[in-house]
Design a protein around this motif. Structure first.
Motif, PDB file in Angstrom:
ATOM      1  N   PHE A 127       0.835  -1.202   0.000  1.00  0.00           N
ATOM      2  CA  PHE A 127       0.000   0.000   0.000  1.00  0.00           C
ATOM      3  C   PHE A 127       0.869   1.251   0.000  1.00  0.00           C
ATOM      4  O   PHE A 127       0.625   2.200  -0.766  1.00  0.00           O
ATOM      5  CB  PHE A 127      -0.914  -0.005   1.224  1.00  0.00           C
ATOM      6  N   ARG A 176       2.324   2.029  -3.370  1.00  0.00           N
ATOM      7  CA  ARG A 176       1.376   2.648  -4.297  1.00  0.00           C
ATOM      8  C   ARG A 176       1.250   4.145  -4.024  1.00  0.00           C
ATOM      9  O   ARG A 176       1.129   4.942  -4.959  1.00  0.00           O
ATOM     10  CB  ARG A 176       0.010   1.970  -4.186  1.00  0.00           C
ATOM     11  N   TYR A 197      -5.534  11.218  -3.781  1.00  0.00           N
ATOM     12  CA  TYR A 197      -5.238   9.790  -3.798  1.00  0.00           C
ATOM     13  C   TYR A 197      -6.549   9.026  -3.651  1.00  0.00           C
ATOM     14  O   TYR A 197      -7.345   9.315  -2.742  1.00  0.00           O
ATOM     15  CB  TYR A 197      -4.271   9.417  -2.670  1.00  0.00           C
ATOM     16  N   GLU A 228      -7.442   5.858  -2.783  1.00  0.00           N
ATOM     17  CA  GLU A 228      -7.671   4.748  -1.855  1.00  0.00           C
ATOM     18  C   GLU A 228      -7.725   5.228  -0.413  1.00  0.00           C
ATOM     19  O   GLU A 228      -6.971   6.115  -0.010  1.00  0.00           O
ATOM     20  CB  GLU A 228      -6.544   3.714  -1.958  1.00  0.00           C
ATOM     21  N   ASP A 229      -8.593   4.615   0.376  1.00  0.00           N
ATOM     22  CA  ASP A 229      -8.551   4.777   1.823  1.00  0.00           C
ATOM     23  C   ASP A 229      -7.617   3.726   2.406  1.00  0.00           C
ATOM     24  O   ASP A 229      -7.275   2.740   1.739  1.00  0.00           O
ATOM     25  CB  ASP A 229      -9.944   4.611   2.430  1.00  0.00           C
TER      26      ASP A 229
END
Length: 251
Positions: free
Chosen positions: A52, A55, A75, A77-78
């Motif tokens: 993660f 990324r 961004y 994503e959480d």
């Protein structure tokens, strides 16, 4: 660092930075910034998740392809939950007694305060200090003032030196601080995610903040709208309440 990046760019050094507070970045307007919806203090997300974090870093570095700015990218994503945060290491979480009959939000808030008060006092005694008290009001009066903001009649400020909107910000901070200090005094290890999930998932105070957010967004004054957008319900909790309001995309 956002302000420093302007000087580095003038010397020919490309920069890209991570933003945890989007309104601040909008004001500073650094050349390239990646806004992340993560907990403060964790610009790469949760610890121990190399994939993660990679990324996030790749998304940040991709901004260097932009020859000029300012560029502010979100961004998508959480943060995922981690094994550490999902563990049962928290030995004695606060669990509020629920009444058999329905009760008002005001009654629920004051019931929670009564149950938490001994823990908050213990936290203050252990630490020798407290972050509660910015508004200069006792906790019951803090709650009543915030509850009044959710009604049709906006409350007057009980302090002559502060407007009602100025005191709104301070009392909101105080209510969160009271709950956070009280739950931190509980036995056992506790992560930031566990504390946040407890507050936003199990307390009537969280429902009050959601109601406050709605009231602020409906206000005419830009400063009160700003409080509603930015200071009451954190971005990482929006999905819990069905909030999808990336309002800056609509300006």
């Amino acid at each position: 660092m956002g302000a420093l990046s302007h000087y580095l760019e003038q010397e020919g050094i490309p920069t890209a930075g991570i933003s945890l507070i989007r309104p601040h970045t909008e004001k500073i307007r650094p050349p390239r910034a990646l806004w992340v919806p993560f907990e403060l203090g964790r610009p790469l997300g949760v610890p121990g998740d190399a994939a993660f974090q990679t990324r996030v870093v790749r998304a940040l570095l991709s901004l260097l392809q932009a020859p000029a700015g300012p560029v502010l990218q979100d961004y998508p994503e959480d943060t995922p939950a981690t094994a550490t945060e999902d563990s049962s290491a928290w030995a004695c979480p606060v669990s509020f007694d629920r009444p058999v009959t329905e009760e008002t939000l005001s009654t629920s808030i004051h019931r929670e305060i009564r149950q938490l008060l001994p823990w908050q006092e213990l936290a203050r005694e252990r630490r020798g200090r407290s972050t509660f008290g910015a508004a200069g009001l006792p906790i019951d009066q803090v709650a009543d003032f915030l509850l009044a903001w959710t009604s049709e009649q906006r409350p007057d400020s009980p302090r002559a030196d502060l407007s009602s909107s100025q005191l709104l910000k301070l009392t909101a901070e105080d209510l969160k601080a009271f709950y956070q200090e009280a739950v931190a005094a509980q036995p056992g290890a506790m992560t930031g995610r566990q504390a946040a999930d407890w507050f936003w998932g199990e307390t009537a105070a969280a429902q009050l903040f959601v109601a406050l957010r709605t009231a602020c967004l409906a206000a005419q004054e830009p400063d009160i709208q700003w409080i509603g957008h930015n200071l009451l319900v954190p971005r990482e909790q929006w999905s819990r309440f069905g909030i999808d309001d990336r309002w800056w995309h609509q300006q």
